[in-house]
Design a protein around this motif. Structure first.
Motif, mmCIF file in Angstrom:
data_model
loop_
_atom_site.group_PDB
_atom_site.id
_atom_site.type_symbol
_atom_site.label_atom_id
_atom_site.label_comp_id
_atom_site.label_asym_id
_atom_site.label_seq_id
_atom_site.Cartn_x
_atom_site.Cartn_y
_atom_site.Cartn_z
ATOM 1 N N ALA A 1 -32.955 1.187 30.559
ATOM 2 C CA ALA A 1 -32.860 0.273 30.383
ATOM 3 C C ALA A 1 -34.534 -0.352 29.622
ATOM 4 C CB ALA A 1 -33.550 -0.575 31.519
ATOM 5 N N ARG A 2 -34.880 1.052 29.375
ATOM 6 C CA ARG A 2 -36.060 0.908 27.831
ATOM 7 C C ARG A 2 -34.888 2.149 26.718
ATOM 8 N NH1 ARG A 2 -37.364 0.574 32.678
ATOM 9 N NH2 ARG A 2 -38.864 -0.492 33.355
ATOM 10 N N ALA A 3 -33.704 2.640 27.191
ATOM 11 C CA ALA A 3 -33.204 2.696 25.552
ATOM 12 C C ALA A 3 -32.655 1.298 25.315
ATOM 13 C CB ALA A 3 -31.843 3.574 26.188
ATOM 14 N N LYS A 4 -31.830 0.683 25.731
ATOM 15 C CA LYS A 4 -31.737 -0.444 25.194
ATOM 16 C C LYS A 4 -33.189 -1.561 25.133
ATOM 17 C CE LYS A 4 -27.993 -1.461 28.348
ATOM 18 N NZ LYS A 4 -27.664 -2.698 30.206
ATOM 19 N N GLY A 5 -33.966 -1.090 25.608
ATOM 20 C CA GLY A 5 -34.987 -1.857 25.044
ATOM 21 C C GLY A 5 -36.182 -1.698 23.362
ATOM 22 N N GLY A 6 -35.631 0.080 23.128
ATOM 23 C CA GLY A 6 -35.495 -0.177 21.581
ATOM 24 C C GLY A 6 -36.527 1.227 21.421
ATOM 25 N N TYR A 7 -36.827 1.702 22.695
ATOM 26 C CA TYR A 7 -38.214 2.776 22.369
ATOM 27 C C TYR A 7 -37.491 3.717 21.177
ATOM 28 C CZ TYR A 7 -41.069 0.083 25.972
ATOM 29 O OH TYR A 7 -41.291 -0.624 25.837
ATOM 30 N N GLY A 8 -38.416 4.222 20.000
ATOM 31 C CA GLY A 8 -37.967 5.244 19.993
ATOM 32 C C GLY A 8 -37.912 7.003 20.085
ATOM 33 N N LEU A 9 -38.068 7.183 21.420
ATOM 34 C CA LEU A 9 -38.297 8.153 21.953
ATOM 35 C C LEU A 9 -38.460 8.129 23.828
ATOM 36 C CD1 LEU A 9 -37.094 11.354 22.683
ATOM 37 C CD2 LEU A 9 -39.948 11.688 21.824
ATOM 38 N N ILE A 10 -37.569 8.057 24.795
ATOM 39 C CA ILE A 10 -37.765 8.551 25.884
ATOM 40 C C ILE A 10 -38.266 10.343 26.887
ATOM 41 C CG2 ILE A 10 -36.622 8.412 28.451
ATOM 42 C CD1 ILE A 10 -35.447 5.430 26.746
ATOM 43 N N VAL A 11 -39.096 10.131 27.331
ATOM 44 C CA VAL A 11 -39.660 11.667 27.736
ATOM 45 C C VAL A 11 -38.518 11.466 29.143
ATOM 46 C CG1 VAL A 11 -40.762 13.658 28.427
ATOM 47 C CG2 VAL A 11 -40.883 11.976 25.870
ATOM 48 N N THR A 12 -38.588 11.963 29.985
ATOM 49 C CA THR A 12 -38.353 11.952 31.745
ATOM 50 C C THR A 12 -39.464 12.104 32.023
ATOM 51 O OG1 THR A 12 -36.906 14.172 32.010
ATOM 52 C CG2 THR A 12 -35.693 12.730 31.497
ATOM 53 N N GLU A 13 -39.302 11.851 33.721
ATOM 54 C CA GLU A 13 -40.699 12.287 34.228
ATOM 55 C C GLU A 13 -40.266 13.722 34.166
ATOM 56 O OE1 GLU A 13 -38.161 10.782 38.452
ATOM 57 O OE2 GLU A 13 -37.470 10.068 36.591
ATOM 58 N N PHE A 14 -40.856 14.265 35.201
ATOM 59 C CA PHE A 14 -41.282 16.143 35.242
ATOM 60 C C PHE A 14 -40.191 16.938 36.428
ATOM 61 C CE2 PHE A 14 -45.181 16.014 38.723
ATOM 62 C CZ PHE A 14 -43.923 14.859 39.672
ATOM 63 N N THR A 15 -39.382 17.622 35.595
ATOM 64 C CA THR A 15 -38.248 17.781 35.847
ATOM 65 C C THR A 15 -39.305 19.686 35.952
ATOM 66 O OG1 THR A 15 -37.370 15.966 34.525
ATOM 67 C CG2 THR A 15 -35.460 18.377 35.860
ATOM 68 N N CYS A 16 -38.795 19.949 37.638
ATOM 69 C CA CYS A 16 -39.408 21.402 38.085
ATOM 70 C C CYS A 16 -38.017 22.467 37.276
ATOM 71 C CB CYS A 16 -39.445 20.910 39.620
ATOM 72 S SG CYS A 16 -40.583 22.634 40.547
ATOM 73 N N VAL A 17 -38.934 23.498 37.225
ATOM 74 C CA VAL A 17 -37.257 24.835 36.804
ATOM 75 C C VAL A 17 -37.694 25.920 37.773
ATOM 76 C CG1 VAL A 17 -38.998 24.444 34.628
ATOM 77 C CG2 VAL A 17 -40.026 25.886 35.576
#
Length: 643
Positions: A47-63
């Motif tokens: 939805a945020r990609a469609k909304g036109g944001y230049g960059l999306i950073v995912t929520e914190f993803t555990c290593v």
């Protein structure tokens, strides 16, 4: 205003972004219980990609599972996670988005009840948050953990991410190594500043070595972390320069830690928009790579000013991206007044429970579609109807534009001369004025989709005789408690004080220290009145989010407001109140005005009349059951979709 700077392209390393608007990492809590990417996760980011944001950073993803901060946190610690992340990146790319994966380890901010094991950290110093003593990592384990970050980046690249971000802010593991407050090591990872920076710089170097120089690496840091720490913007500036020298392609400047300054991380209205920009400007002075800024950037005007002034190159629209996934598109298309606003209320985006089985994970009070993008859809109705909505408060306004967008003919009636209901009054106290943006946006959306508004009209059965269905959103009315002497005392309602119908004297006592009582108290104290607040419960404004409440209480103290908790009112007289405190009765006297703020009850005089006349009737919001504004707007959205 021209938003040319915000809408201009920029490169992060080898990756070009179409504009400067960023969706930063925020916990969506929409993944599967085992940390896998879910369809709801994909729907949310798409939805945020469609909304036109230049960059999306995912929520914190555990290593590393030992470093989980929360149950169900997204994982990337082994190859089993790659396929789910690949589905996410493919869908984001199909919809024109660029996406980074944020790599994270909670360190001492993990919980043994989440991971099943003792937290690990640079040093065995307990976090003030969970108070657990972490196990200090050995030097060999530190090098192993560096490899876990690097290997997670390799998986992210294989899954199709355009880059990665290292979570080095908010006192998580990387920040724990950088900070002298949490790092007391004597090996090559502790002591001197360059030693404390070894952990993050080695991770950056390792990612560049294994993923290639063209694979971008962002590092998120805090300009300030804790009131109890020596980490400040000058240390952050030195850290940013070292990270750039190690190979970082962009520095993301956040603020706050996991304690002491969380009210800056999740900034309420009391903090001005863009308050962190001076910090990012100071850090940017020494860098040749782009800088992202976070810090209550809630409208396109502030964003444009920050970029135009050179304070930062890109802006994080965190909670604004929750409020409106279409923010960039609306700016580009000059639809500013259609942007659903973030009013920094923190009522649903942060640590708030859902309202039903749909309403899980992250969402927004003013945009309940957030987090439910694949569930709550604007499907056209089988039969288009004429809908009458009585009440132009939050529930009624939400129902109106949603139902109209689907194709119904909607008319709203309200006996007041202006829209807003409780929102309009709730915006009267200090630091609440942005609530009015939501009213204006709902009205704009309603007019766009053809809603007719009739103000100054007290609707009745005759008014709605030609409508197919009726929605009663008439709200609530203040409770008048049966205190002895209440008539003699001439007590007034807080709602009338907020509306300006009652002008209090100089010495005021407010009975009820919930949100309404506390905020009315602040408004009156701000007017140089001497205020006492009496509350039965253990705390004032306990239903407020902790960060909103923290600043509110600090302001009340500053104004000298007398806050009496665990105090039960027994009786009233003309200038005094008899209360019970600690088992003994006491008379509080010398007041010019007694204000009541003890809650609301449903105001719903039309339901039986409508039903007896055979009208199909829906009752929502406080008219159905007293609740908060989140309840009202969510009920309006659901009804608007189903009617």
């Amino acid at each position: 205003m021209n938003f040319s700077k915000s809408l201009s392209p920029i490169k992060i390393g080898a990756v070009e972004l179409k504009n400067r608007y960023i969706v930063p990492a925020m916990g969506s809590h929409l993944g599967e219980p085992d940390g896998q990417v879910s369809q709801r996760t994909i729907d949310y980011y798409v939805a945020r990609a469609k909304g036109g944001y230049g960059l999306i950073v995912t929520e914190f993803t555990c290593v590393d599972p030992v470093g989980m901060a929360l149950p169900g946190q997204l994982g990337i610690w082994d190859d089993s996670f790659i396929e789910g992340h690949k589905r996410l990146t493919q869908e984001v790319h199909k919809n024109g988005g660029v996406i980074f994966s944020q790599l994270h380890h909670a360190g001492r901010l993990s919980y043994s009840m989440v991971t099943g094991t003792q937290p690990v950290a640079p040093s065995s110093i307990a976090s003030p948050v969970n108070k657990e003593i972490p196990r200090e990592l050995s030097t060999e384990e530190v090098y192993q953990l560096i490899e876990k970050y690097v290997n997670a980046a390799v998986r992210a690249k294989e899954a199709g991410y355009d880059g990665v971000e290292l979570h080095g802010a908010h006192q998580y593991m990387i920040a724990q190594f950088m900070s002298p407050y949490s790092n007391k090591r004597l090996d090559e990872f502790g002591g001197h500043f360059h030693n404390r920076m070894r952990f993050p710089t080695e991770i950056v170097k390792g990612i560049k070595e294994k993923c290639g120089k063209d694979f971008p690496v962002s590092v998120r840091i805090s300009a300030e972390e804790s009131e109890h720490d020596s980490w400040g913007v000058r240390q952050a500036r030195k850290a940013a320069k070292m990270l750039e020298e190690a190979g970082a392609d962009v520095i993301s400047v956040s603020i706050g830690g996991a304690y002491g300054t969380t009210y800056k991380t999740l900034a309420p209205q009391a903090l001005p928009p863009g308050f962190n920009a001076s910090n990012s400007a100071f850090i940017k002075e020494v860098l040749n790579i782009p800088v992202i800024i976070t810090g209550r950037i809630v409208d396109p005007y502030v964003a444009e000013d920050i970029i135009s002034s050179g304070s930062a190159d890109l802006v994080s629209l965190g909670r604004p991206s929750l409020a409106d996934p279409e923010f960039p598109n609306k700016v580009k298309e000059n639809r500013i007044d259609e942007i659903i606003p973030c009013v920094a209320c923190l009522q649903r985006c942060s640590e708030a429970g859902g309202r039903d089985e749909w309403d899980t994970g992250v969402s927004c009070t003013y945009n309940p579609f957030t987090g439910k993008e694949g569930i709550m859809k604007f499907n056209p109705p089988e039969v288009k109807k004429k809908i009458a909505i009585i009440g132009a408060g939050p529930a009624g306004l939400e129902t109106a534009w949603v139902a109209a967008k689907r194709g119904h003919s909607v008319t709203v009636f309200d006996k007041a001369n202006v829209p807003g209901g409780q929102i309009a009054l709730g915006a009267r106290p200090p630091y609440k004025q942005e609530l009015l943006k939501a009213v204006q946006t709902y009205m704009r959306l309603g007019k766009k989709y053809g809603v007719t508004y009739n103000f100054g009209v007290e609707a009745n059965l005759e008014t709605v005789k030609d409508f197919d269905e009726v929605v009663l959103a008439t709200g609530g009315e203040p409770i008048c408690p049966p205190f002895d002497g209440i008539e003699e005392a001439g007590a007034v309602q807080a709602i009338d004080v907020l509306a300006g119908k009652v002008v209090p004297g100089d010495r005021v006592i407010i009975i009820g220290g919930g949100q309404v009582g506390a905020e009315t108290g602040e408004m009156l104290a701000n007017q140089n009145r001497r205020v006492t607040i009496v509350e039965m419960k253990d705390a004032i404004a306990e239903e407020e989010h902790q960060d909103v409440r923290f600043l509110l209480i600090e302001r009340l103290k500053k104004y000298g407001v007398n806050m009496l908790t665990k105090t039960k009112v027994k009786a009233l007289s003309k200038d005094s109140v008899v209360v019970e405190r600690e088992g003994a009765e006491e008379r509080l006297s010398g007041f010019d005005t007694i204000v009541l703020a003890v809650g609301v009850k449903s105001y719903n005089p039309l339901e039986e009349i409508m039903k007896e006349a055979g009208k199909k009737t829906h009752v929502i919001g406080d008219a159905n059951k007293p609740g908060d504004i989140t309840d009202a707007i969510y009920a309006g959205a659901k009804l608007g979709l189903s009617i």
